[in-house]
Design a protein around this motif. Structure first.
Motif, PDB file in Angstrom:
ATOM      1  N   SER A 122      26.776 -28.781  30.633  1.00 45.52           N
ATOM      2  CA  SER A 122      25.825 -27.855  31.244  1.00 45.52           C
ATOM      3  C   SER A 122      26.342 -26.426  31.177  1.00 45.52           C
ATOM      4  N   TYR A 123      27.638 -26.248  31.390  1.00 46.57           N
ATOM      5  CA  TYR A 123      28.202 -24.894  31.295  1.00 46.57           C
ATOM      6  C   TYR A 123      28.071 -24.362  29.868  1.00 46.57           C
ATOM      7  N   LEU A 124      28.346 -25.204  28.875  1.00 43.70           N
ATOM      8  CA  LEU A 124      28.200 -24.788  27.478  1.00 43.70           C
ATOM      9  C   LEU A 124      26.745 -24.421  27.177  1.00 43.70           C
ATOM     10  N   THR A 125      25.812 -25.157  27.756  1.00 41.93           N
ATOM     11  CA  THR A 125      24.402 -24.835  27.588  1.00 41.93           C
ATOM     12  C   THR A 125      24.090 -23.461  28.163  1.00 41.93           C
ATOM     13  N   GLY A 126      24.817 -23.073  29.206  1.00 46.18           N
ATOM     14  CA  GLY A 126      24.644 -21.746  29.786  1.00 46.18           C
ATOM     15  C   GLY A 126      24.940 -20.623  28.803  1.00 46.18           C
ATOM     16  N   ILE A 127      25.850 -20.875  27.850  1.00 43.90           N
ATOM     17  CA  ILE A 127      26.138 -19.877  26.812  1.00 43.90           C
ATOM     18  C   ILE A 127      24.891 -19.643  25.969  1.00 43.90           C
ATOM     19  N   TYR A 128      24.217 -20.745  25.609  1.00 46.87           N
ATOM     20  CA  TYR A 128      22.956 -20.618  24.881  1.00 46.87           C
ATOM     21  C   TYR A 128      21.932 -19.851  25.704  1.00 46.87           C
ATOM     22  N   MET A 129      21.792 -20.204  26.981  1.00 47.74           N
ATOM     23  CA  MET A 129      20.781 -19.584  27.831  1.00 47.74           C
ATOM     24  C   MET A 129      21.014 -18.083  27.954  1.00 47.74           C
ATOM     25  N   SER A 130      22.270 -17.691  28.040  1.00 49.33           N
ATOM     26  CA  SER A 130      22.596 -16.269  28.113  1.00 49.33           C
ATOM     27  C   SER A 130      22.184 -15.555  26.837  1.00 49.33           C
ATOM     28  N   ALA A 131      22.518 -16.153  25.688  1.00 50.30           N
ATOM     29  CA  ALA A 131      22.150 -15.549  24.408  1.00 50.30           C
ATOM     30  C   ALA A 131      20.643 -15.449  24.261  1.00 50.30           C
ATOM     31  N   ASN A 132      19.940 -16.468  24.708  1.00 49.07           N
ATOM     32  CA  ASN A 132      18.479 -16.462  24.617  1.00 49.07           C
ATOM     33  C   ASN A 132      17.879 -15.304  25.405  1.00 49.07           C
ATOM     34  N   GLY A 133      18.536 -14.937  26.509  1.00 52.81           N
ATOM     35  CA  GLY A 133      18.057 -13.822  27.312  1.00 52.81           C
ATOM     36  C   GLY A 133      18.141 -12.489  26.592  1.00 52.81           C
ATOM     37  N   PHE A 134      19.056 -12.361  25.639  1.00 52.50           N
ATOM     38  CA  PHE A 134      19.222 -11.100  24.910  1.00 52.50           C
ATOM     39  C   PHE A 134      18.211 -10.935  23.777  1.00 52.50           C
ATOM     40  N   LEU A 135      17.407 -11.954  23.508  1.00 47.48           N
ATOM     41  CA  LEU A 135      16.388 -11.822  22.466  1.00 47.48           C
ATOM     42  C   LEU A 135      15.449 -10.661  22.764  1.00 47.48           C
ATOM     43  N   ARG A 136      15.104 -10.477  24.037  1.00 44.01           N
ATOM     44  CA  ARG A 136      14.155  -9.421  24.395  1.00 44.01           C
ATOM     45  C   ARG A 136      14.740  -8.043  24.111  1.00 44.01           C
ATOM     46  N   PHE A 137      16.046  -7.873  24.341  1.00 42.59           N
ATOM     47  CA  PHE A 137      16.685  -6.599  24.046  1.00 42.59           C
ATOM     48  C   PHE A 137      16.771  -6.359  22.543  1.00 42.59           C
ATOM     49  N   ALA A 138      17.037  -7.424  21.788  1.00 41.76           N
ATOM     50  CA  ALA A 138      17.155  -7.290  20.332  1.00 41.76           C
ATOM     51  C   ALA A 138      15.858  -6.809  19.715  1.00 41.76           C
ATOM     52  N   GLY A 139      14.722  -7.171  20.314  1.00 35.37           N
ATOM     53  CA  GLY A 139      13.446  -6.719  19.786  1.00 35.37           C
ATOM     54  C   GLY A 139      13.297  -5.215  19.796  1.00 35.37           C
ATOM     55  N   ALA A 140      14.016  -4.547  20.707  1.00 37.86           N
ATOM     56  CA  ALA A 140      13.908  -3.093  20.831  1.00 37.86           C
ATOM     57  C   ALA A 140      14.920  -2.347  19.974  1.00 37.86           C
ATOM     58  N   ASP A 141      15.898  -3.043  19.403  1.00 33.95           N
ATOM     59  CA  ASP A 141      17.019  -2.374  18.741  1.00 33.95           C
ATOM     60  C   ASP A 141      16.596  -1.476  17.579  1.00 33.95           C
ATOM     61  N   THR A 142      15.704  -1.955  16.718  1.00 30.86           N
ATOM     62  CA  THR A 142      15.313  -1.171  15.544  1.00 30.86           C
ATOM     63  C   THR A 142      13.918  -0.576  15.700  1.00 30.86           C
ATOM     64  N   ALA A 143      13.313  -0.745  16.874  1.00 32.38           N
ATOM     65  CA  ALA A 143      11.945  -0.270  17.089  1.00 32.38           C
ATOM     66  C   ALA A 143      11.927   1.210  17.430  1.00 32.38           C
ATOM     67  N   SER A 144      10.846   1.876  17.032  1.00 30.86           N
ATOM     68  CA  SER A 144      10.653   3.265  17.432  1.00 30.86           C
ATOM     69  C   SER A 144      10.363   3.303  18.929  1.00 30.86           C
ATOM     70  N   LYS A 145      10.477   4.473  19.526  1.00 32.52           N
ATOM     71  CA  LYS A 145      10.243   4.601  20.951  1.00 32.52           C
ATOM     72  C   LYS A 145       8.831   4.153  21.318  1.00 32.52           C
ATOM     73  N   GLU A 146       7.877   4.434  20.434  1.00 32.64           N
ATOM     74  CA  GLU A 146       6.482   4.087  20.700  1.00 32.64           C
ATOM     75  C   GLU A 146       6.254   2.579  20.650  1.00 32.64           C
ATOM     76  N   PHE A 147       7.018   1.882  19.794  1.00 34.99           N
ATOM     77  CA  PHE A 147       6.801   0.448  19.581  1.00 34.99           C
ATOM     78  C   PHE A 147       7.740  -0.411  20.421  1.00 34.99           C
ATOM     79  N   ARG A 148       8.711   0.212  21.088  1.00 41.74           N
ATOM     80  CA  ARG A 148       9.778  -0.526  21.763  1.00 41.74           C
ATOM     81  C   ARG A 148       9.248  -1.508  22.812  1.00 41.74           C
ATOM     82  N   ALA A 149       8.403  -1.035  23.714  1.00 38.67           N
ATOM     83  CA  ALA A 149       7.889  -1.906  24.774  1.00 38.67           C
ATOM     84  C   ALA A 149       7.059  -3.046  24.187  1.00 38.67           C
ATOM     85  N   LYS A 150       6.303  -2.748  23.123  1.00 38.21           N
ATOM     86  CA  LYS A 150       5.488  -3.782  22.494  1.00 38.21           C
ATOM     87  C   LYS A 150       6.384  -4.839  21.848  1.00 38.21           C
ATOM     88  N   ALA A 151       7.482  -4.398  21.219  1.00 42.43           N
ATOM     89  CA  ALA A 151       8.401  -5.342  20.582  1.00 42.43           C
ATOM     90  C   ALA A 151       8.999  -6.288  21.618  1.00 42.43           C
TER      91      ALA A 151
END
Length: 372
Positions: A122-151
């Motif tokens: 279960s603790y090892l699964t927590g590593i996956y869960m943490s990484a999955n949470g960063f998907l939303r931030f990754a969507g904004a990394d290469t986005a323009s300021k106008e598209f960031r929230a939409k990404a």
């Protein structure tokens, strides 16, 4: 054509190339959220059942879920630092390796009927869960300021598919082997393998931004003294904690009020749809009226959910409360994420995002303790 015209055309082509890269990354991240993210509902569906069968005392049945959340909380800071230094792709692969390890160790724990080994899984699964949470931030990394929230919003929308896929996989796999739930852990292994394959196709720059414009990265203390960062973190923590507190207790309340387990399942399904379906438009709403107003609406919807819940114990009250809860979480959490990505420099991304998710998961643990 004049030199100025050639320059303008070059800039335009460069902008189009960047837009294409962003759209491609967002599509990959949505697929990762849908496929790799389907592991989350699988885990939360079967962990309590497995804990109940393995624990010597039934009171410890939900401890594996707490271990998953604890693993996510303690992983967030170092995993975010890894992403800052080596890139999102490496960080997501670390998450998939953690999830893969959790699946393998979970199968061994079931085979050996070992509760302590299952807690490790279960603790090892927590590593996956943490990484999955960063998907939303990754969507904004290469986005323009106008598209960031939409990404960010589009990536979160992939959670709707994950919420549909995960439970169906549990239904198909949980009784395929002599040892109950063994098949579901085999599914978890497969989801992480596919997720790792998708992560390999991400094209997000890494390791090039190590300093801010003034050459200094703020310390944790300085970051926490920035009101824009603190407010975004608090809004994310409140949105997530309230959603988790009410969502996990509602099925028990529904059955306790004399309704069926099927009614409880229908209410949770309506809640999950309300959580993720608005993501297709939340980014557009943020772009139009701003993240602060969207977060405010989200918090008001969460308050309305509480009011609907305490107004009565009819089935309608439960449905209305959980639907409002889903909408409120969506606006509050996505809005807070949009606020956070605008509140720090690219070089501070690792510190700020890791600190934020550690706080979010930490408050989730507290909310779970309060519920108990």
């Amino acid at each position: 054509m004049s030199l100025a015209g050639v320059h303008d055309q070059t800039l335009k082509r460069g902008g189009m190339a960047e837009d294409q890269k962003t759209y491609r990354n967002v599509v990959i991240l949505v697929l990762m959220q849908a496929i790799s993210g389907a592991q989350m509902p699988v885990v939360f569906t079967i962990s309590g059942l497995a804990g109940q069968s393995l624990a010597s005392n039934v009171c410890w049945a939900t401890l594996p879920i707490s271990c998953v959340v604890f693993g996510s909380m303690t992983t967030a800071p170092w995993l975010s630092a890894v992403m800052q230094k080596f890139g999102r792709r490496v960080g997501f692969l670390c998450g998939n390796l953690g999830g893969l390890g959790g699946g393998v160790v979970g199968m061994i724990a079931l085979q050996q009927a070992s509760f302590s080994l299952f807690l490790v899984a279960s603790y090892l699964t927590g590593i996956y869960m943490s990484a999955n949470g960063f998907l939303r931030f990754a969507g904004a990394d290469t986005a323009s300021k106008e598209f960031r929230a939409k990404a960010i919003s589009y990536v979160m929308a992939g959670g709707l598919l994950a919420a549909i896929i995960g439970p169906q996989l549990v239904k198909i796999s949980h009784d395929q082997f002599a040892v109950p739930l063994m098949g579901s852990f085999l599914v978890i292994i497969g989801l992480n393998l596919v997720g790792g394959l998708l992560a390999a196709f991400l094209d997000i720059p890494h390791g090039t931004v190590t300093k801010t414009d003034n050459g200094q990265v703020r310390s944790y203390g300085q970051l926490l003294s920035d009101p824009s960062i603190v407010v975004a973190m608090i809004c994310a923590m409140v949105s997530y904690a309230l959603m988790n507190l009410v969502m996990t207790s509602t099925p028990l309340a529904v059955v306790g009020c004399g309704f069926s387990t099927g009614d409880a399942a229908d209410i949770v399904s309506a809640h999950v749809l309300a959580m993720f379906a608005p993501s297709f438009v939340t980014g557009h709403v943020i772009a139009r009226i701003g993240a602060v107003r969207v977060v405010t609406i989200g918090l008001l919807l969460l308050a309305a959910a509480g009011a609907a819940a305490i107004a009565g114990v009819a089935l309608t009250n439960f449905f209305v409360a959980l639907i409002l809860l889903g909408f409120g979480w969506n606006f509050g959490f996505i809005g807070a994420t949009s606020m956070l990505v605008e509140a720090h420099e690219p070089a501070e991304r690792g510190r700020v995002q890791g600190m934020n998710d550690m706080a979010v998961f930490g408050v989730e643990i507290v909310a779970g303790a309060v519920e108990i």
